[in-house]
Structure formats: C-alpha cells, structure tokens
Design a protein around this motif. Structure first.
Motif, PDB file in Angstrom:
ATOM      1  N   ALA A 280       0.831  -1.207   0.000  1.00  0.00           N
ATOM      2  CA  ALA A 280       0.000   0.000   0.000  1.00  0.00           C
ATOM      3  C   ALA A 280       0.863   1.255   0.000  1.00  0.00           C
ATOM      4  CB  ALA A 280      -0.931  -0.013   1.217  1.00  0.00           C
ATOM      5  N   LYS A 281       1.962   1.192   0.790  1.00  0.00           N
ATOM      6  CA  LYS A 281       2.839   2.370   0.832  1.00  0.00           C
ATOM      7  C   LYS A 281       3.497   2.612  -0.521  1.00  0.00           C
ATOM      8  CE  LYS A 281       6.770   4.374   3.269  1.00  0.00           C
ATOM      9  NZ  LYS A 281       7.511   4.667   2.036  1.00  0.00           N
ATOM     10  N   ILE A 282       3.886   1.547  -1.190  1.00  0.00           N
ATOM     11  CA  ILE A 282       4.499   1.715  -2.517  1.00  0.00           C
ATOM     12  C   ILE A 282       3.517   2.353  -3.480  1.00  0.00           C
ATOM     13  CG2 ILE A 282       5.391   0.443  -4.518  1.00  0.00           C
ATOM     14  CD1 ILE A 282       6.595  -1.563  -2.492  1.00  0.00           C
ATOM     15  N   ILE A 283       2.284   1.855  -3.438  1.00  0.00           N
ATOM     16  CA  ILE A 283       1.248   2.404  -4.320  1.00  0.00           C
ATOM     17  C   ILE A 283       1.007   3.878  -4.019  1.00  0.00           C
ATOM     18  CG2 ILE A 283      -1.207   2.289  -4.908  1.00  0.00           C
ATOM     19  CD1 ILE A 283      -1.016  -0.762  -4.427  1.00  0.00           C
ATOM     20  N   VAL A 284       0.924   4.179  -2.731  1.00  0.00           N
ATOM     21  CA  VAL A 284       0.698   5.579  -2.340  1.00  0.00           C
ATOM     22  C   VAL A 284       1.861   6.451  -2.776  1.00  0.00           C
ATOM     23  CG1 VAL A 284       0.522   7.132  -0.358  1.00  0.00           C
ATOM     24  CG2 VAL A 284      -0.864   5.051  -0.435  1.00  0.00           C
ATOM     25  N   ASP A 285       3.094   5.915  -2.643  1.00  0.00           N
ATOM     26  CA  ASP A 285       4.257   6.712  -3.063  1.00  0.00           C
ATOM     27  C   ASP A 285       4.229   6.968  -4.580  1.00  0.00           C
ATOM     28  OD1 ASP A 285       5.136   6.851  -0.485  1.00  0.00           O
ATOM     29  OD2 ASP A 285       6.612   5.214  -0.690  1.00  0.00           O
ATOM     30  N   VAL A 286       3.821   5.955  -5.348  1.00  0.00           N
ATOM     31  CA  VAL A 286       3.709   6.127  -6.807  1.00  0.00           C
ATOM     32  C   VAL A 286       2.647   7.164  -7.144  1.00  0.00           C
ATOM     33  CG1 VAL A 286       3.064   4.985  -8.961  1.00  0.00           C
ATOM     34  CG2 VAL A 286       4.572   3.811  -7.338  1.00  0.00           C
ATOM     35  N   LEU A 287       1.503   7.064  -6.470  1.00  0.00           N
ATOM     36  CA  LEU A 287       0.433   8.046  -6.699  1.00  0.00           C
ATOM     37  C   LEU A 287       0.884   9.449  -6.311  1.00  0.00           C
ATOM     38  CD1 LEU A 287      -2.752   6.129  -5.432  1.00  0.00           C
ATOM     39  CD2 LEU A 287      -2.220   6.823  -7.786  1.00  0.00           C
ATOM     40  N   ALA A 288       1.669   9.515  -5.245  1.00  0.00           N
ATOM     41  CA  ALA A 288       2.146  10.824  -4.791  1.00  0.00           C
ATOM     42  C   ALA A 288       3.040  11.457  -5.853  1.00  0.00           C
ATOM     43  CB  ALA A 288       2.899  10.680  -3.469  1.00  0.00           C
ATOM     44  N   GLU A 289       3.864  10.630  -6.519  1.00  0.00           N
ATOM     45  CA  GLU A 289       4.713  11.160  -7.568  1.00  0.00           C
ATOM     46  C   GLU A 289       3.860  11.611  -8.767  1.00  0.00           C
ATOM     47  OE1 GLU A 289       8.636   8.342  -6.715  1.00  0.00           O
ATOM     48  OE2 GLU A 289       7.649   8.350  -8.690  1.00  0.00           O
ATOM     49  N   ASP A 290       2.812  10.799  -9.075  1.00  0.00           N
ATOM     50  CA  ASP A 290       1.947  11.163 -10.193  1.00  0.00           C
ATOM     51  C   ASP A 290       1.170  12.441  -9.915  1.00  0.00           C
ATOM     52  OD1 ASP A 290       2.852   8.907 -11.445  1.00  0.00           O
ATOM     53  OD2 ASP A 290       1.085   7.679 -10.944  1.00  0.00           O
ATOM     54  N   LEU A 291       0.864  12.659  -8.645  1.00  0.00           N
ATOM     55  CA  LEU A 291       0.043  13.822  -8.296  1.00  0.00           C
ATOM     56  C   LEU A 291       0.883  15.003  -7.793  1.00  0.00           C
ATOM     57  CD1 LEU A 291      -2.838  11.948  -6.399  1.00  0.00           C
ATOM     58  CD2 LEU A 291      -2.884  12.853  -8.741  1.00  0.00           C
TER      59      LEU A 291
END
Length: 462
Positions: A280-291
C-alpha cells in the motif's frame, strides 16, 4: 534436750506421729489428729489403735499386718503408701513410715504419716495426660517420632510403626525411616540445631517407598533420656507433589504453546499484514509522484498517507520483534541480550553494562534461553516503567551445574512486600518467578526504596 523442747518439736511437726505398744496408742501428736479429722487426740491415748483410733475399716488390716511383721522382727523399718479414709469417710492418700523401737523395755512401733493426696492426684493427672497424649498421637495420620542425636528412635506413633523399613529397636533412624545404610544428607543433629530451639522444615523423597514427605523437626527434651532428642512430624505429601508436577508440566506446555502461537502470530503479521502495508505504501508513493504537480492539497495528503503507512509498517515490525525475538533465534542468548542492551541504551539514555562468562560457543536449550530472555525483557521493561534508573548492569555466568543471571539497577527501588500484594500488582514479577521455577530454577528479587533493584536467577543447565 529438755522434755518441753522435745514435746514442742514433736507437736509442731508436719508429719503425723504415732507410737503403738501392745496394740494401744501410747502417743499421738496433733498433726496425726488433724490428718484423720480428730478435733483432739487427748481422748485417744491408751485406746486400741486398730479398733478405736485408726478410722478406716477398709485398710486397717493392711495397717495392722505391717506392724505385726515389724514386731516379729522381719524388718526394723518399713514405709509404704496406701489409700485411707478420715472420720468423715473422705478418702485420701497417706505415706507411712514405721520402725520398731523400745519403750520402757518393751517393743513398740514408732510411725509417721504424711498426707500425699496432692501428689497422688498430680501423678494420676500426669498419667492421664500422658495416656491422652499417646492416644492422640496414635490417632494421627502423620508419622510422629523422636530421634536421639545418635540416630536412635526412642518413640514412634502408630502411623510411624506401620511403615517401618527396619527394626525399631536395633536399627538407626535412617534405616528405619528411609531404608538407607548411611545417614541422610539433610539430617539435623548438629549443635546449632539442638541449641536453636527453632523448628526446621524440609521435604524429602523416599526412594524405597516412592513417597514424598514434608517434615517438621523440633529439638525436645525427653524424660529419662540423657541424649539430645528431636521430635519429628512427617506428613505424606505425595498426592500434593504429584498434583504440583502435573500443574508444572501443564504450565510448561502452555508456555510452550504460547511461544509457538506468538511465533505464528508474528509470522502472519510480518508476512501478510506487513507485506500488504508495504505494498500500500508503494502504491501511495507512486500516486504521490503522479500527483506531485496537481493543484490543491492532494500531494500533501498523499505524503501524509505515506508517512502513516510507513509508521504502521514500523509498528508491525516492533510488534513482531516482541512476539518473536528474532535476535534470540538468530544470534543466541548472549548476543541477543547484547543487541537489546545496545538498543535499550540508545533509545532510553540508560547506561547499560553487560557481561557474559563461560558461555562462549554454548547454546542453551530453547526453553532455558527463552525463559532467561523473557525475564531480561521484563526487567528492562520495569526499569523504564518504574525504576527511573540511570544505570543497569546485566551479567550471565555459567557455574556448572547452573547458569546465573543478575540484573541490577540504581533506580528508586521499592518495598517488595508492599509492591506485590497477593493476586494484585506485580504480575510481571510473579510471571518471571513462575517461568524460572518451571525449569526447577530459583528467582530472587531484592529491592529497597532508594537503593535500586536486584534480580538474581539461576537455572540448571546440567
């Protein structure tokens, strides 16, 4: 000696005095009259001693027979005790001493009376008490016996006599009680025991009868026995011991199951929940970079969510470490404790000194390692939570056949008697002690207010 002085002495004696000649009373003192209840002896002089003076018809023949034997010359003096009766019929005990004398050239009997009623009553009371005590001891289901300092049994109650392993009259106590040929190692016949007058308690296992006994020994004095003696009361506690062993085995099994369950829970948390949180943290970190270039507070909220997940992963790791002490499994007891000491010192600012001797290359059984490690963990937990210590010293020393662990702090200490009321607070301390006792070890806690705390643990390793 003047006649008046002689008369004064005789009349004031505490013994009753009489003189008989030819069957008649030729002298009686006042005490004689008082013993038998006569208000005065004046009217008795010259009268038949056996028919008129001696008032008890039940014992007069005995009284007469003894005097007749003296007059025959069989003896010159004789003494005896007998029951008698006063004028009012009340029975009492007398001690009589009579001797043959001569008065004006004729044989006569000089005798004295002593009222021994009190002595007789005391004697009967003592006999009754002893008999009652004997019956009481024989009714007991405990083994009661008295042993001299040269290992001879001089008294044994019924229960003791039923279970003898030797000859009570011939054999030593260790042969009779335990079927041994040498004295018992825990025998107490030294001067310190007999001088202390304090009871001593011990428990022993009889290899012959396969029974456990709880024994209380007390130095006593036995009438008529010159040697020093001790009274022993032995109770069969085999049933209790067997129950304790079953409880001990069950508790050990429960602790083992508890440790296994902790490992399982730790593994599930680490491999399942921990991995899911990481993902979940990896996904959130990826989304954070996208956003990252998005307007508004979305990027900041994503970064906050990432930090929450990061803290959650760390919490899972901490919980897993507590449930499953991986340092202990990977490094062994010594290095695991050293690792935790360093970590503890860093996180809590406490100076921790650790030393180990005799454990180089030694790996204890898992049960021993986990017990010492849990005690160590609980002790450090108490240092943080209660002691407010600035220094802690921990040592592990092998001294065959035991391993000793000492944990000492310079904290504020406490009164163990007040801090650990039965069934209330201090379950951590109780739990530590129980864990150690399950391994047939010993646990000792020493603490005083303002003087720090010291925990000493020993477990067998042989």
């Amino acid at each position: 000696m003047s006649t008046n002085l002689f008369t004064s002495i005789v009349l004031n004696l505490t013994d009753g005095i009489y003189v008989i000649q030819e069957g008649k009373a030729i002298f009686l003192n006042d005490r004689f009259g008082a013993i038998f209840g006569y208000p005065s002896v004046e009217g008795l002089i010259g009268r038949d001693m056996y028919a008129d003076v001696y008032p008890d018809r039940q014992s007069v023949d005995l009284f007469r027979h003894v005097h007749e034997q003296l007059l025959k010359g069989d003896r010159s003096a004789v003494s005896w005790g007998q029951p008698s009766a006063r004028l009012d019929g009340s029975v009492f005990w007398i001690e009589v001493e009579a001797r043959l004398i001569e008065v004006e050239g004729k044989p006569a009997i000089f005798g004295t009376f002593l009222d021994r009623t009190d002595c007789k009553l005391i004697g009967e009371a003592m006999h009754a008490t002893q008999e009652t005590l004997r019956l009481l001891l024989d009714a007991m289901e405990d083994r009661v016996y008295v042993v001299t300092d040269d290992y001879r049994i001089v008294y044994a109650n019924r229960k003791m006599r039923e279970g003898l392993l030797g000859d009570l009259e011939q054999d030593f106590c260790y042969q009779v009680c335990r079927g041994q040929q040498t004295r018992c190692e825990d025998c107490c016949v030294d001067d310190g025991f007999f001088d202390s007058e304090r009871p001593l308690h011990k428990e022993f296992y009889n290899e012959v009868t396969k029974l456990w006994y709880s024994v209380i020994e007390l130095p006593v004095r036995m009438p008529g026995i010159e040697q020093r003696t001790k009274l022993a009361v032995a109770r069969d506690i085999t049933v209790r011991r067997e129950a304790e062993n079953k409880v001990r085995a069950l508790t050990r099994k429960l602790l083992s199951v508890q440790e296994d369950e902790r490992k399982h829970l730790s593994r599930e948390l680490h491999d399942d929940l921990g991995q899911r949180l990481n993902a979940a943290k990896i996904i959130v970190d990826v989304l954070a970079e996208d956003l990252a270039s998005s307007p508004g507070d979305a990027p900041a909220r994503m970064r906050h969510l990432s930090e929450v997940l990061k803290d959650s992963v760390q919490s899972i790791r901490t919980i897993c470490a507590g449930l499953r002490p991986s340092p202990l499994e990977k490094l062994g007891l010594v290095d695991a404790i050293r690792h935790d000491c360093d970590s503890f010192s860093t996180h809590h600012g406490v100076n921790v000194r650790f030393s180990a001797h005799g454990l180089e290359g030694v790996r204890l059984p898992h049960e021993g390692e986990i017990t010492l490690y849990r005690v160590f963990q609980e002790a450090l937990h108490n240092v943080v939570k209660h002691a407010r210590a600035s220094e802690v010293a921990i040592s592990l020393v092998v001294s065959h056949p035991v391993l000793r662990m000492r944990i000492t702090d310079n904290g504020r200490g406490f009164d163990p008697a007040r801090a650990v009321p039965a069934g209330k607070a201090g379950l951590g301390l109780v739990g530590m002690a129980e864990r150690v006792e399950l391994l047939n070890g010993s646990f000792e806690l020493t603490s005083r207010p303002g003087k720090g705390t010291r925990i000493a643990v020993e477990i067998p390793i042989a």
